[in-house]
Structure formats: structure tokens, C-alpha cells
Write an enzyme that holds these catalytic residues in place. Structure first.
Site, PDB file in Angstrom:
ATOM      1  CB  SER A 168      33.484  22.094  50.969  1.00 32.26           C
ATOM      2  OG  SER A 168      33.911  21.669  52.244  1.00 32.26           O
ATOM      3  CB  THR A 169      37.934  23.707  51.839  1.00 37.20           C
ATOM      4  OG1 THR A 169      37.634  22.542  52.597  1.00 37.20           O
ATOM      5  CG2 THR A 169      39.127  24.412  52.445  1.00 37.20           C
TER       6      THR A 169
ATOM      7  CG  HIS B 267      30.573  20.843  53.237  1.00 37.44           C
ATOM      8  ND1 HIS B 267      31.418  20.163  52.390  1.00 37.44           N
ATOM      9  CD2 HIS B 267      29.325  20.438  52.918  1.00 37.44           C
ATOM     10  CE1 HIS B 267      30.707  19.383  51.593  1.00 37.44           C
ATOM     11  NE2 HIS B 267      29.432  19.542  51.897  1.00 37.44           N
TER      12      HIS B 267
ATOM     13  CG  MET C  84      38.964  17.318  51.150  1.00 33.55           C
ATOM     14  SD  MET C  84      40.381  17.046  50.074  1.00 33.55           S
ATOM     15  CE  MET C  84      41.596  18.130  50.831  1.00 33.55           C
TER      16      MET C  84
ATOM     17  CG  ASP D 148      28.404  16.948  49.446  1.00 35.06           C
ATOM     18  OD1 ASP D 148      27.570  16.109  49.060  1.00 35.06           O
ATOM     19  OD2 ASP D 148      28.103  17.929  50.147  1.00 35.06           O
TER      20      ASP D 148
END
Length: 360
Positions: free
Chosen positions: A176-177, A203, A297, A300
Site C-alpha cells: 500500500s503506502t 492500493h 497502512m 490488509d
């Protein structure tokens, strides 16, 4: 104490709208504004901020030029880009993420669009992630070359003395991030002869995953694409989930597996969600499943891998805290006792290759 935010945008009206949104949340306070990158750089040389909200197109010095100056001056600032979702906007956003920006929010083309509840919530969500992220670390070109050399050495060793891997293998990555930049330390280092397909859930907002896949493909020997409905999974190929839908792996005729998408509700607040991907592997034809959970973050991947490991044998690699821009997703994997190996970012590619081997 509220986090100090610097807003950089050439439109005075947009600076006010963005500042009003940020100041509406007691966690944040806009303490400075700048009309261009040149003015922002002067502020950043004198002050520190918890995060910067940065526009791209500005006079005197644009957003990318400011990021370049921050790198040259070794100013490790947490930057959130405000970007459009046009094809050109996607390219520039990926340039920004490559140059040290941590995340981005899709900024509507006009002020009216910025006043919607949807944009406000999205902006505050991304900003909260950015202020809690680690500032970027500027890797030297020498270090990048050294990391590539290590993986090449591992591949050469495996070719001379092939690994014995039972059955078919697959690699499934959740990130993600910090993902677009971190993936550049992994995907381009994977050899074209890797003995497995690689599926990735990153993401991202709609309109950006195709550009990410195209960029990684140009940097890599291995083939990289945005996954399409019905794609037959092939060894030596990387498939990045299309933003806006959940990617799953499904058994098909002839012992093959294909990509399929679902429009099920968001899970963990994201779509695509890696949990769906991991759970879909329970009924797949793969004997050797390697899961990799990287910077991001939230949690998931944890629930999906938990269900997968309950039914199937899977080997889980999690990124370590030091090299993670946000130590959320991999931390949850470790805390749940699901991680078989904790690895720094530069070593992830070689560990993947060690688990699945190469063809030929």
C-alpha cells in the site's frame, strides 16, 4: 498537539479550500502556505513541517522540481501530492512518488469538486497516513546497483544448482503506502526466468495502476502488466490488480489458473483488497504459495493469509520495520504469528527467487 502542515498551490482559492479542509480536522493545522515551489523551498530551508500538500503544475518551480531540490538539499520532508487522474497526471504522480513523495490524493479539476464530502474524507485519510509515515530515504545510485548485483548473483547460483521446488509456484504480493517506489526495488530485480507468476495488489486510485504497470515493465526484464479479466497466469509475468475491483485467482480448464475480478464491497476500506486475493488461492492449483506483505497502512493481507494458511501450506515473507515507509500491514502479519521470514526491502527479490527458483 496538531500536526503542522504546509500547503503549496499556485491558486489562492485552492490554497484556501485545501486549508479549510485540513483545519476542519483537529489533528492538523495549516501553519504556512506557498504559491509555488520556489517559495516553499525557502520555507523548508528555515522550518520543519509534519507534512506538505503539494500541487504539481505551478510557475517558477513546479512540484517535481521542488521534490528534486529537496533531494539535492537532503531535506527529508513528508510530501502528499494533489494530482489529477488524467494519463499525464498519472505519469507525473508516479514521477513524484519515485522522487520521494509518500502518497497522493486525486484533486478534482475545479474548486466545486474539492468541496464534496468524498474529496474531504479522502484527503484527510491520505494526510493522516502521510503524517505518520517515515520521511523518504534517498537511496544512492551505487546502492541500487549493488542491490541488483546481489540478486543477479543469486539467480546465477540457482541456475548452476537448480532448487527443487515441488509442484507449481505462485508469488502474491500485498502493498500500500510507499508501494510504487518500493516495488521498484523488487520487481525490476526479478529475473525473466522466475519459475512462477507474480500477482500484486497495490492500493491505488483508479487510473493509476495501468501507468504503474507500464513503468515497472519498462524497468524490468520480467514482463509486467495491469491484470485483465481472464488473463491466464504464466511464469515470468507480473500481474498488477486493476484499481477499483478485487483481484482473485481462479482455477480454469487444463490445470491453469486465470485472473478474475469481483465488485464485492470494499474490505479493510480498500478496493482492491489483498485479503480476497489470498483467500482465492485456497482453491487454486498452486502447491508452493509465497505471500509477500510489504509497506502499507492498516491490516490488509492478515485475514486472507490467516484463512489461506489454515487450509493450505504457504510461506510468508514480511517487510521489516526499518525499510517500511509505513509499518502497518507487515507489522500485523508479524503480530498474528503468520510471518515465516522478516526481510529488508533490498533483500525481498532475492528471497522470492530463493523460494520459487528459475526455469531453464
Amino acid at each position: 498537539m496538531a500536526k503542522k502542515i504546509l500547503v503549496v498551490d499556485d491558486s489562492a482559492l485552492m490554497r484556501k479550500v485545501l486549508s479549510d479542509i485540513i483545519n476542519s480536522d483537529e489533528r492538523f493545522e495549516v501553519v504556512a502556505k506557498a504559491p509555488d515551489g520556489e517559495a516553499a523551498l525557502k520555507l523548508l530551508k528555515m522550518n520543519t513541517y509534519d507534512a506538505i500538500v503539494l500541487d504539481v503544475n505551478m510557475p517558477k518551480m513546479n512540484g517535481l522540481q521542488l521534490l528534486n531540490e529537496l533531494r539535492k538539499n537532503n531535506i527529508r520532508a513528508r510530501v502528499m501530492m494533489a494530482s489529477t487522474d488524467t494519463s499525464e497526471g498519472a505519469k507525473v504522480t508516479l514521477d513524484a512518488l519515485e522522487m520521494g513523495a509518500l502518497d497522493f490524493v486525486h484533486k478534482p479539476q475545479n474548486v466545486t469538486g474539492c468541496k464534496t464530502e468524498e474529496f474531504k474524507n479522502d484527503m484527510l485519510r491520505v494526510l493522516s497516513v502521510v503524517v505518520d509515515s517515515k520521511p523518504p530515504v534517498f537511496e544512492s545510485y551505487e546502492q541500487a546497483r549493488a542491490n541488483r548485483k546481489i540478486v543477479s548473483g543469486v539467480v546465477d547460483i540457482i541456475k548452476k544448482k537448480p532448487l527443487h521446488v515441488d509442484g507449481n509456484s505462485i508469488v502474491a504480493i500485498a502493498i500500500s503506502t510507499g508501494g510504487p517506489k518500493s516495488l521498484q526495488s523488487v520487481v525490476p530485480q526479478l529475473p525473466a526466468e522466475i519459475n512462477a507468476p507474480v500477482v500484486i495488489v497495490q492500493h491505488m486510485a483508479k487510473g493509476f495502476t495501468a501507468s504503474l504497470a507500464e513503468r515497472l515493465n519498462k524497468m524490468s526484464e520480467i514482463q509486467v502488466k495491469e491484470a485483465e479479466e481472464g488473463d491466464v497466469l504464466q511464469k515470468g509475468q507480473v500481474y498488477i490488480a486493476r484499481a477499483g475491483n478485487h483481484l482473485k485467482v481462479k482455477k480454469a480448464a487444463g490445470g491453469k489458473c486465470v485472473i478474475t475480478y469481483s465488485d464485492e464491497p470494499s474490505r479493510e476500506g480498500v478496493r482492491p483488497c489483498a485479503n480476497y486475493m489470498y483467500e482465492s488461492l485456497i482453491d487454486s492449483n498452486y502447491d508452493n504459495i509465497v505471500c509477500v506483505v510489504m509497506t502499507g497502512m492498516g491490516a490488509d493481507g492478515t485475514e486472507g493469509i490467516m484463512h489461506l494458511k489454515d487450509k493450505r501450506k504457504a510461506y510468508v515473507i514480511s517487510q521489516d520495520e526499518k525499510s517500511s515507509i509505513v509499518y502497518g500491514m507487515p507489522k500485523c502479519i508479524v503480530k498474528a504469528g503468520l510471518s515465516d521470514q522478516v526481510v529488508a526491502l533490498p533483500q525481498i527479490a532475492q528471497e522470492i527467487v530463493m523460494r520459487v527458483g528459475v526455469t531453464g
